[in-house]
Design an enzyme around this catalytic site. Structure first.
Site, PDB file in Angstrom:
ATOM      1  N   CYS A 122      42.707  42.467  26.760  1.00  0.00           N
ATOM      2  CA  CYS A 122      44.151  42.965  26.198  1.00  0.00           C
ATOM      3  C   CYS A 122      43.934  44.448  26.026  1.00  0.00           C
ATOM      4  O   CYS A 122      42.811  44.993  26.220  1.00  0.00           O
ATOM      5  CB  CYS A 122      44.505  42.239  24.853  1.00  0.00           C
ATOM      6  SG  CYS A 122      46.254  42.554  24.540  1.00  0.00           S
ATOM      7  N   CYS A 124      45.765  46.072  23.407  1.00  0.00           N
ATOM      8  CA  CYS A 124      46.270  46.532  22.079  1.00  0.00           C
ATOM      9  C   CYS A 124      45.206  47.278  21.224  1.00  0.00           C
ATOM     10  O   CYS A 124      45.443  47.997  20.314  1.00  0.00           O
ATOM     11  CB  CYS A 124      46.822  45.593  21.328  1.00  0.00           C
ATOM     12  SG  CYS A 124      45.858  44.227  20.807  1.00  0.00           S
ATOM     13  N   LYS A 197      51.483  32.149  24.033  1.00  0.00           N
ATOM     14  CA  LYS A 197      51.287  32.905  22.746  1.00  0.00           C
ATOM     15  C   LYS A 197      52.513  33.143  22.282  1.00  0.00           C
ATOM     16  O   LYS A 197      53.363  34.093  22.685  1.00  0.00           O
ATOM     17  CB  LYS A 197      50.192  33.869  23.183  1.00  0.00           C
ATOM     18  CG  LYS A 197      49.919  35.091  22.152  1.00  0.00           C
ATOM     19  CD  LYS A 197      48.833  35.986  22.565  1.00  0.00           C
ATOM     20  CE  LYS A 197      48.761  36.802  21.440  1.00  0.00           C
ATOM     21  NZ  LYS A 197      47.848  37.906  21.921  1.00  0.00           N
ATOM     22  N   ARG A 207      44.793  41.963  13.015  1.00  0.00           N
ATOM     23  CA  ARG A 207      45.014  43.317  13.515  1.00  0.00           C
ATOM     24  C   ARG A 207      44.643  44.285  12.647  1.00  0.00           C
ATOM     25  O   ARG A 207      44.348  45.500  12.564  1.00  0.00           O
ATOM     26  CB  ARG A 207      46.934  43.405  13.409  1.00  0.00           C
ATOM     27  CG  ARG A 207      47.396  42.725  14.483  1.00  0.00           C
ATOM     28  CD  ARG A 207      48.845  42.875  14.834  1.00  0.00           C
ATOM     29  NE  ARG A 207      49.272  41.699  15.522  1.00  0.00           N
ATOM     30  CZ  ARG A 207      50.579  41.477  15.854  1.00  0.00           C
ATOM     31  NH1 ARG A 207      51.441  41.846  15.121  1.00  0.00           N
ATOM     32  NH2 ARG A 207      50.880  40.736  16.949  1.00  0.00           N
ATOM     33  N   ARG A 219      55.799  43.178  18.947  1.00  0.00           N
ATOM     34  CA  ARG A 219      55.331  42.388  19.993  1.00  0.00           C
ATOM     35  C   ARG A 219      56.436  41.424  20.709  1.00  0.00           C
ATOM     36  O   ARG A 219      56.097  40.724  21.519  1.00  0.00           O
ATOM     37  CB  ARG A 219      53.983  41.753  20.007  1.00  0.00           C
ATOM     38  CG  ARG A 219      52.905  42.606  19.458  1.00  0.00           C
ATOM     39  CD  ARG A 219      51.603  42.220  19.941  1.00  0.00           C
ATOM     40  NE  ARG A 219      50.378  42.803  19.422  1.00  0.00           N
ATOM     41  CZ  ARG A 219      50.136  44.060  19.107  1.00  0.00           C
ATOM     42  NH1 ARG A 219      50.574  44.901  19.884  1.00  0.00           N
ATOM     43  NH2 ARG A 219      49.022  44.198  18.561  1.00  0.00           N
ATOM     44  N   GLU A 235      56.007  28.910  30.516  1.00  0.00           N
ATOM     45  CA  GLU A 235      54.799  29.739  30.659  1.00  0.00           C
ATOM     46  C   GLU A 235      53.544  29.171  31.272  1.00  0.00           C
ATOM     47  O   GLU A 235      52.881  29.709  31.942  1.00  0.00           O
ATOM     48  CB  GLU A 235      54.570  30.208  29.455  1.00  0.00           C
ATOM     49  CG  GLU A 235      55.422  31.452  28.746  1.00  0.00           C
ATOM     50  CD  GLU A 235      55.216  32.741  29.428  1.00  0.00           C
ATOM     51  OE1 GLU A 235      54.322  32.867  30.313  1.00  0.00           O
ATOM     52  OE2 GLU A 235      55.829  33.832  29.013  1.00  0.00           O
ATOM     53  N   LYS A 250      48.662  29.342  21.273  1.00  0.00           N
ATOM     54  CA  LYS A 250      48.009  30.238  19.958  1.00  0.00           C
ATOM     55  C   LYS A 250      49.645  30.729  19.260  1.00  0.00           C
ATOM     56  O   LYS A 250      50.482  31.200  20.067  1.00  0.00           O
ATOM     57  CB  LYS A 250      47.503  31.423  20.431  1.00  0.00           C
ATOM     58  CG  LYS A 250      47.244  32.351  19.278  1.00  0.00           C
ATOM     59  CD  LYS A 250      46.357  33.502  20.219  1.00  0.00           C
ATOM     60  CE  LYS A 250      46.269  34.620  19.201  1.00  0.00           C
ATOM     61  NZ  LYS A 250      46.174  35.843  19.759  1.00  0.00           N
ATOM     62  N   SER A 276      43.739  34.109  12.761  1.00  0.00           N
ATOM     63  CA  SER A 276      43.259  34.943  11.667  1.00  0.00           C
ATOM     64  C   SER A 276      44.067  34.449  10.320  1.00  0.00           C
ATOM     65  O   SER A 276      43.495  34.113   9.165  1.00  0.00           O
ATOM     66  CB  SER A 276      43.359  36.323  11.638  1.00  0.00           C
ATOM     67  OG  SER A 276      44.526  36.694  12.141  1.00  0.00           O
ATOM     68  N   TYR A 315      37.371  30.825  13.630  1.00  0.00           N
ATOM     69  CA  TYR A 315      36.526  31.617  12.470  1.00  0.00           C
ATOM     70  C   TYR A 315      35.687  30.709  11.730  1.00  0.00           C
ATOM     71  O   TYR A 315      34.579  31.032  11.217  1.00  0.00           O
ATOM     72  CB  TYR A 315      37.171  32.696  11.892  1.00  0.00           C
ATOM     73  CG  TYR A 315      38.301  33.545  12.833  1.00  0.00           C
ATOM     74  CD1 TYR A 315      37.693  34.718  13.563  1.00  0.00           C
ATOM     75  CD2 TYR A 315      39.567  33.139  12.855  1.00  0.00           C
ATOM     76  CE1 TYR A 315      38.262  35.245  14.443  1.00  0.00           C
ATOM     77  CE2 TYR A 315      40.289  33.903  13.760  1.00  0.00           C
ATOM     78  CZ  TYR A 315      39.675  35.004  14.291  1.00  0.00           C
ATOM     79  OH  TYR A 315      40.516  36.072  14.940  1.00  0.00           O
TER      80      TYR A 315
END
Ligand code: PBG
Length: 330
Positions: A122, A124, A197, A207, A219, A235, A250, A276, A315
């Protein structure tokens, strides 16, 4: 009361841990876990990430500090995110030969050949404006971005990535990447598409961790609207046609209906990313003494697999591996 006609007693199969384990419908193993991690420019850096309690950012020379505990836990799959010192309009560090992810890949490939290295593709984290592509005015320009996404993916594979995972949500990116990889001889490198997504507030702590919040706007012009379900199938179908090997949904927790839809409608492996914000919420509640962290994480993970995912990005991968060893999940 007469119970003689009650032939069915579901409790028979819940009598002790052995029988419960025998009839379990969802089985989870370490091989289906992917650990997302952050590598940044600089030297001798191993710093805690304030928004992701328990997670670290490291420089390439300290990668071992993060990777060795992963290996010890039995998890073999990692997803690398890069945090460059230098950001510009064109996100040039995303596809630089000596970019942070490219250096991390070369280091990890040589030092830890037993790992399976996946990269997030990506822009970003690399653009000065924090958007996932190249701007034309205030718009992210889809077709100008595609060649750079493809170039980034190729540079990752050339540096040692075993698989690439584009998360930018530009239209046509899977085809662009597939063609670029094939043209350069990497016909065997799989693409895990962040196919479905959503534009999600659950990415907030990420972020902060990656310094990738957009400097203006949001976004919603490229990531999906969270009200939509049929669009997920559209998609996913596009990405299958373009050559995706694995479909990802996601976030995970608030999107388990979508995980089930994708699993039921396609023959590709399905991954779900417990993002996250999901991690941070559980951590915060556990820290506050409100929930049993291990029990809640195991239950949430089982929910993702029960919904139809075969792969979980989390995580909590190392901890889940340990809790599997302890028989709390599996
Ligand atoms: C990059 C990317 C993001 C995440 C994964 N890849 C952030 C975003 O789209 O804003 C989020 C991961 C997480 O929240 O754990 N586009």
């Amino acid at each position: 009361m007469d119970f003689s006609q009650m032939l069915e007693r579901p409790r028979r199969l819940r009598g002790n841990p052995l029988i419960r384990s025998m009839v379990r419908e969802t089985r989870i193993s370490k091989s289906s876990l992917i650990y997302p991690m952050f590598v940044r420019d600089g030297q001798n850096i191993l710093e805690p990430i304030p928004s992701l309690d328990g997670q670290m950012r490291c420089s390439v020379d300290r990668l071992g500090d993060v990777l060795e505990p992963v290996l010890e836990s039995g998890v073999r799959n990692v997803m690398l995110f890069g945090i460059p010192d230098h950001k510009d309009e064109a996100g040039s560090q995303a596809y630089a030969e000596d970019g942070v992810v490219q250096r991390a890949l070369r280091f990890a490939k040589e030092r830890y050949p037993e790992l399976y290295l996946i990269t997030d593709v990506c822009m970003c984290e690399y653009t000065s404006h924090g958007h996932c592509g190249i701007l034309s005015g205030c718009e992210v320009d889809n077709d100008k971005t595609l060649p750079l996404i493809a170039k980034t993916a190729l540079s990752h594979v050339q540096a040692g990535a075993d698989m690439v995972a584009p998360s930018d949500m530009m239209d046509g990116r899977i085809l662009a990447i597939r063609q670029e990889l094939d043209k350069n001889g990497y016909v065997s490198t799989p693409i895990m598409s962040y196919a479905v997504k959503y534009s999600s507030a659950f990415y907030g702590p990420f972020r902060d961790a990656a310094g990738s919040a957009p400097s203006f706007g949001d976004r919603k012009g490229y990531q999906m609207d969270f009200h939509n379900r049929k669009e997920a199938l559209k998609e996913a179908a596009l990405d299958v046609k373009e050559g995706a090997d694995i479909l990802m949904v996601k976030p995970a927790m608030s999107y388990l209906d979508i995980v089930r839809d994708v699993a039921d409608n396609f023959n590709l492996p399905v991954a779900a990313y417990s993002v996250s914000g999901e991690y941070a919420m559980i951590k915060a509640a556990a820290r506050a003494g409100l929930i049993d962290e291990a029990a809640v994480v195991c239950e949430a993970a089982a929910g993702v697999f029960r919904a139809g995912a075969g792969i979980l990005l989390t995580y909590y991968a190392k901890e889940l591996a340990r809790w599997m060893d302890e028989g709390r999940i599996g």
